[in-house]
Write an enzyme that holds these catalytic residues in place. Sequence first.
Site, PDB file in Angstrom:
ATOM      1  CE  LYS A 116      -1.524   2.536   3.049  1.00 49.31           C
ATOM      2  NZ  LYS A 116      -2.112   3.124   4.368  1.00 49.31           N
ATOM      3  CG  ASP A 161      -7.333   3.366   1.811  1.00 51.72           C
ATOM      4  OD1 ASP A 161      -8.382   2.807   1.090  1.00 51.72           O
ATOM      5  OD2 ASP A 161      -7.437   4.672   2.273  1.00 51.72           O
TER       6      ASP A 161
END
Length: 281
Positions: free
Chosen positions: A179, A198
């Site tokens: 991420k 996310d």
Amino acid sequence: MARGVSPRLPAKSGRQDRVRGRAVSGPPAKDGLRLPAKGRAKPKAVEAVSPKLVEGYDPLAPERIKGILRHLDQLYPAATCALHHRTAWELLVATILSAQSTDATVNRVTPALFEKYPTVRDFAALTPEQLEPDVRSTGFFRNKSKSVVGAAKKIVSDFGGQVPEEMDKLLTLPGVARKTANVVLGTWFGRAEGVVVDTHVQRIARRWELTKNQDPQKIEQDLMKIIPHERWILFSHQVIHHGRNLCLARRPRCVDCPIEPLCHAADKTWTTVAVHQGAKG
Ligand code: SF4
């Protein structure tokens, strides 16, 4: 069920008719995001219904995906990363600090932090304990201090003080998973190596039935198969904005959401289409 609202079965193509009066007509907001028109009567929430899925319904039908992307473009034409930064290093630090925190909190912390320690070498000279007081308000500050100082030391020792722009090298930095790497690669380097997953992207991809997985890495792989490569960077930012503005975790504002006719999420607060029990954030 609210009076006057009849859930419809999804079309086989995955594409739904537009609901009359739901066009996005609000003016662009100051931050470049286009918000829905205000003032519509707000029907009460309807009970979730679970009719049998229409045979052949495909949530991944290209027409449906295109429809979702079109709405995202109308809603969030200028979506970008909300974390303030001036360099790749500052973005990396801000992204590490944003875990389990809000961008607003991180943006309050980073100006003083980067004034105190202007370069990656300044951070590399610290111990995690020295950094802790400066990042305390972002939460999980001991782990975050370890990650930031560890990443700085490795960038100085292995990469000549420059944040690497390759996924495999970024992933060798302490505290950096896909991420964070995708945020830095996409936002700073303009490299679409993956899709940022996310908490917002995770929830909304499941609500939209773009994935059945819970694990962020598997969700990313699913999204990479169905979202066009040239859209990966923008798509992430747009979905994150949607998660903050309308598709909230607890009480999504479905009555204001132009994507509503394409969304069959079981945890919708208002619907004009059939909901699917498996479509949950
Ligand atoms: S209709 Fe509701 S659940 Fe679906 S995307 Fe819009 S806000 Fe989210």
